[in-house]
Design a protein around this motif. Structure first.
Motif, PDB file in Angstrom:
ATOM      1  N   GLY A   1      55.723  24.205  56.586  1.00 28.40           N
ATOM      2  CA  GLY A   1      56.691  23.700  55.626  1.00 28.40           C
ATOM      3  C   GLY A   1      56.187  22.603  54.715  1.00 28.40           C
ATOM      4  N   LEU A   2      54.991  22.044  54.970  1.00 32.83           N
ATOM      5  CA  LEU A   2      54.500  20.941  54.147  1.00 32.83           C
ATOM      6  C   LEU A   2      54.231  21.400  52.717  1.00 32.83           C
ATOM      7  CD1 LEU A   2      53.557  18.033  53.837  1.00 32.83           C
ATOM      8  CD2 LEU A   2      51.308  18.725  54.664  1.00 32.83           C
ATOM      9  N   LYS A   3      53.581  22.552  52.582  1.00 34.33           N
ATOM     10  CA  LYS A   3      53.280  23.051  51.245  1.00 34.33           C
ATOM     11  C   LYS A   3      54.567  23.322  50.468  1.00 34.33           C
ATOM     12  CE  LYS A   3      50.978  26.817  48.774  1.00 34.33           C
ATOM     13  NZ  LYS A   3      50.269  28.099  48.885  1.00 34.33           N
ATOM     14  N   ASP A   4      55.552  23.933  51.113  1.00 32.95           N
ATOM     15  CA  ASP A   4      56.812  24.215  50.441  1.00 32.95           C
ATOM     16  C   ASP A   4      57.483  22.927  49.977  1.00 32.95           C
ATOM     17  OD1 ASP A   4      56.312  26.825  50.967  1.00 32.95           O
ATOM     18  OD2 ASP A   4      58.055  27.171  52.238  1.00 32.95           O
ATOM     19  N   ASP A   5      57.463  21.893  50.827  1.00 35.59           N
ATOM     20  CA  ASP A   5      58.107  20.638  50.466  1.00 35.59           C
ATOM     21  C   ASP A   5      57.408  19.979  49.284  1.00 35.59           C
ATOM     22  OD1 ASP A   5      59.970  20.969  52.423  1.00 35.59           O
ATOM     23  OD2 ASP A   5      59.192  19.437  53.784  1.00 35.59           O
ATOM     24  N   ILE A   6      56.070  19.985  49.283  1.00 39.34           N
ATOM     25  CA  ILE A   6      55.331  19.412  48.156  1.00 39.34           C
ATOM     26  C   ILE A   6      55.660  20.182  46.879  1.00 39.34           C
ATOM     27  CG2 ILE A   6      53.046  19.008  47.175  1.00 39.34           C
ATOM     28  CD1 ILE A   6      53.704  17.095  49.414  1.00 39.34           C
ATOM     29  N   THR A   7      55.702  21.510  46.985  1.00 38.30           N
ATOM     30  CA  THR A   7      56.000  22.337  45.820  1.00 38.30           C
ATOM     31  C   THR A   7      57.392  22.036  45.282  1.00 38.30           C
ATOM     32  OG1 THR A   7      54.578  24.087  46.694  1.00 38.30           O
ATOM     33  CG2 THR A   7      56.138  24.701  44.971  1.00 38.30           C
ATOM     34  N   ARG A   8      58.353  21.922  46.168  1.00 35.48           N
ATOM     35  CA  ARG A   8      59.725  21.639  45.729  1.00 35.48           C
ATOM     36  C   ARG A   8      59.832  20.261  45.082  1.00 35.48           C
ATOM     37  NH1 ARG A   8      63.526  25.215  47.220  1.00 35.48           N
ATOM     38  NH2 ARG A   8      62.894  26.863  48.667  1.00 35.48           N
ATOM     39  N   MET A   9      59.069  19.307  45.583  1.00 37.52           N
ATOM     40  CA  MET A   9      59.095  17.981  44.946  1.00 37.52           C
ATOM     41  C   MET A   9      58.418  18.012  43.580  1.00 37.52           C
ATOM     42  SD  MET A   9      58.764  15.173  48.002  1.00 37.52           S
ATOM     43  CE  MET A   9      57.444  15.958  48.929  1.00 37.52           C
ATOM     44  N   LEU A  10      57.354  18.812  43.440  1.00 40.46           N
ATOM     45  CA  LEU A  10      56.763  19.002  42.118  1.00 40.46           C
ATOM     46  C   LEU A  10      57.777  19.590  41.150  1.00 40.46           C
ATOM     47  CD1 LEU A  10      53.217  20.358  43.041  1.00 40.46           C
ATOM     48  CD2 LEU A  10      53.687  18.276  41.731  1.00 40.46           C
ATOM     49  N   ALA A  11      58.705  20.375  41.685  1.00 42.40           N
ATOM     50  CA  ALA A  11      59.757  20.982  40.871  1.00 42.40           C
ATOM     51  C   ALA A  11      60.914  20.029  40.624  1.00 42.40           C
ATOM     52  CB  ALA A  11      60.274  22.250  41.548  1.00 42.40           C
ATOM     53  N   GLY A  12      60.798  18.784  41.127  1.00 43.27           N
ATOM     54  CA  GLY A  12      61.836  17.795  40.876  1.00 43.27           C
ATOM     55  C   GLY A  12      62.876  17.672  41.969  1.00 43.27           C
ATOM     56  N   GLU A  13      62.700  18.394  43.074  1.00 41.59           N
ATOM     57  CA  GLU A  13      63.676  18.325  44.155  1.00 41.59           C
ATOM     58  C   GLU A  13      63.422  17.135  45.064  1.00 41.59           C
ATOM     59  OE1 GLU A  13      64.369  21.786  46.471  1.00 41.59           O
ATOM     60  OE2 GLU A  13      64.583  23.119  44.739  1.00 41.59           O
TER      61      GLU A  13
ATOM     62  N   TYR B   1      57.468  23.080  34.722  1.00 42.66           N
ATOM     63  CA  TYR B   1      56.874  21.809  35.156  1.00 42.66           C
ATOM     64  C   TYR B   1      56.508  20.912  33.981  1.00 42.66           C
ATOM     65  CZ  TYR B   1      53.250  18.656  36.992  1.00 42.66           C
ATOM     66  OH  TYR B   1      52.507  17.556  37.302  1.00 42.66           O
ATOM     67  N   SER B   2      55.910  21.481  32.943  1.00 49.28           N
ATOM     68  CA  SER B   2      55.438  20.673  31.821  1.00 49.28           C
ATOM     69  C   SER B   2      56.586  20.046  31.035  1.00 49.28           C
ATOM     70  CB  SER B   2      54.572  21.514  30.874  1.00 49.28           C
ATOM     71  OG  SER B   2      55.333  22.564  30.311  1.00 49.28           O
TER      72      SER B   2
END
Length: 522
Positions: free
Chosen positions: A303-315, A433-434
């Motif tokens: 789940g770490l990768k998913d969480d990092i990805t979601r935070m990159l998406a602003g979550e 993202y941009s």
């Protein structure tokens, strides 16, 4: 004036002579209330570049004997406080930077012996009638001084946690070091105040903390020291007005750390550099490289990768911080890794909701730099194409938008596996993202008759149109646009009249393709 004993006020005087100085001397008043009380043991943890050493020099200049700091502090807040004269230059200060001692020695045993030798050498000069012979133990020397003179000491220990941050030191090394600090300070009448700074809170081992007399003030719970962690929003607004710098840009780049006690707090070094150079950029890499971040986000916890990805998406992501062992080597779950990133400053923590998020554009850029290699290939591809997607949206090129979203889905990253509109929402945010340079993204925006899925509001310095995005799974893009009109979502964005695009996106689970319709709002 010595090197470690009463080092004087030169370093703090140099700080206030700098081009930009924000008055943080109010910290002294808070600490004065703790001198010679059970609360006199203070451990401040915060990331690099957040002024830990500056505060340490300030306290040494204020409390230390052997110098007169009246003129240095006269222009600042502390000079107006009742306690100012009571403690000004009234104590012997022992100031230690543990990292410096480690760099001059080869082991923890050698470091502790060298530290004691150097400090005792200076104590002998000041108290030759008390310390006789070749005393090897600092605790004994201090006990003898207090017994003979009743002189108490203020201890300022900078980089106290460097041994805990270095993988080359064993658990036995850590225990020796922590036991030394405990034996030096705990239950000792010669201690008037002990102030430690580092990146990590107090290390625990076994069933207890070796330094349980300290109260921790950290990035997770700074308590009444919150306003001294960095620059407050009021302070940054005043600096931007003085230097004629756009506050909204400053906010986008360096804001994001939020504490209930004081609201928004900014990274001080980055703000100062942006003001000095009149350029908004990432100044993080001057003291930290993205490789340090990469080590932790590449850890293979579920789940770490998913969480990092979601935070990159602003979550924002919910987290449990309680089990973190306060070092950089002991990890049992993704929450341990994410908690460390809070203390390192890579993530902000909202204590009211126990959620974490990427605080600002500067740190978002560090995450973007860190996600290289096969482990992150799918996310990197999506981020790299986000600029094209945004430009296609502005051009109302719905076909290209749909094609780019199809390509993002084909990368097969876990967060791009669509199960519902919530998953689709995360994917859209990653794909756009941009946009975070030009827009503030808001999910589930309330309107008069429901909630719009995603709204991109242009920042004050941007001339781009606002975007209202409605998402559907298994219906049609036309249905998404129709819902925008039927529920009058546009009314909630009437301030953007004439500069608003309506974007309807549908994902077909059977064909695994997207369709898109883009309209200019009337």
């Amino acid at each position: 004036m010595g090197i470690y004993l009463n080092p004087g006020n030169d370093m703090f005087a140099e700080t206030v002579r700098g081009e930009i100085y924000v008055d943080k001397t109010g910290l002294i008043e808070q600490i004065n209330a703790m001198v010679k009380t059970p609360q006199k043991f203070i451990c401040i943890s915060r990331p690099r570049r957040f002024g830990k050493s500056t505060a340490a020099y300030m306290l040494a200049a204020y409390y230390g004997r052997g110098c007169d700091s009246t003129k240095i502090f006269a222009p600042y807040k502390i000079a107006k406080c009742e306690s100012f004269d009571k403690y000004l230059n009234q104590y012997n200060v022992i100031m230690l930077n543990i990292q410096d001692f480690l760099s001059m020695t080869g082991s923890v045993d050698e470091m502790l012996a060298f530290l004691q030798k150097r400090v005792i050498r200076e104590l002998k000069r000041q108290y030759p009638e008390v310390i006789e012979g070749e005393e090897r133990f600092l605790t004994i020397a201090l006990e003898d001084i207090y017994s003979e003179t009743s002189d108490a000491f203020v201890f300022i220990i900078d980089e106290w946690d460097c041994i805990l941050r270095d993988r080359s030191y064993t658990a036995d090394d850590q225990k020796k070091y922590l036991d030394f600090i405990r034996n030096l300070l705990k239950d000792k009448p010669y201690v008037a105040l002990a102030y430690m700074t580092g990146i990590l809170p107090i290390k625990k081992y076994g069933t207890h903390s070796a330094l349980n007399m300290f109260t921790e003030y950290s990035m997770i719970a700074p308590r009444f020291f919150a306003e001294y962690i960095g620059f407050t929003e009021t302070e940054v607004r005043e600096l931007c007005a003085r230097y004629k710098i756009d506050f909204d840009m400053m906010q986008s780049w360096y804001d994001g750390y939020i504490f209930p006690e004081t609201g928004h707090v900014y990274n001080p070094k980055s703000v100062v550099d942006a003001l000095r150079f009149r350029e908004f950029s990432s100044y993080w890499t001057q003291t930290e490289t993205y490789e340090a971040l990469k080590i932790y986000i590449d850890m293979n916890y579920d789940g770490l990768k998913d969480d990092i990805t979601r935070m990159l998406a602003g979550e924002r992501i919910a987290i449990h911080t309680e089990r973190f062992q306060n070092d950089m080597t002991t990890f049992e779950s993704k929450d341990d890794v994410l908690t460390l990133l809070i203390h390192l400053g890579y993530l902000a923590f909202d204590r009211t909701t126990s959620e974490i998020f990427i605080p600002n554009m500067e740190i978002r850029g560090e995450f973007r730099n860190a996600i290289t290699g096969d482990h992150w290939k799918d996310i990197v591809t999506a981020l790299d194409t986000s600029g094209r997607l945004l430009r296609a949206t502005w051009a109302k090129d719905a076909q290209t938008v749909a094609q780019l979203l199809d390509a993002a889905h084909m990368e097969n990253t876990s967060v791009l596996t669509y199960n519902d509109e919530n998953s689709l929402s995360c994917v859209i945010a990653i794909a756009y993202y941009s946009s975070m340079k030009e827009y503030t993204m808001i999910r589930e925006v309330p309107t008069g008759k429901g909630f719009a899925d995603i709204v991109f509001l242009p920042k004050k310095y941007s001339d781009k149109p606002a975007l209202l995005v409605e998402l559907k799974c298994g219906t049609s893009a036309g249905g998404a646009i129709a819902q925008i009109h039927e529920k009058n979502y546009v009314n909630s964005l009437k301030d953007y009249k004439g500069n608003l695009l309506l974007v309807g996106i549908n994902y077909d689970k059977k064909t695994k393709t997207h369709t898109c319709i883009i309209e200019q709002a009337d």
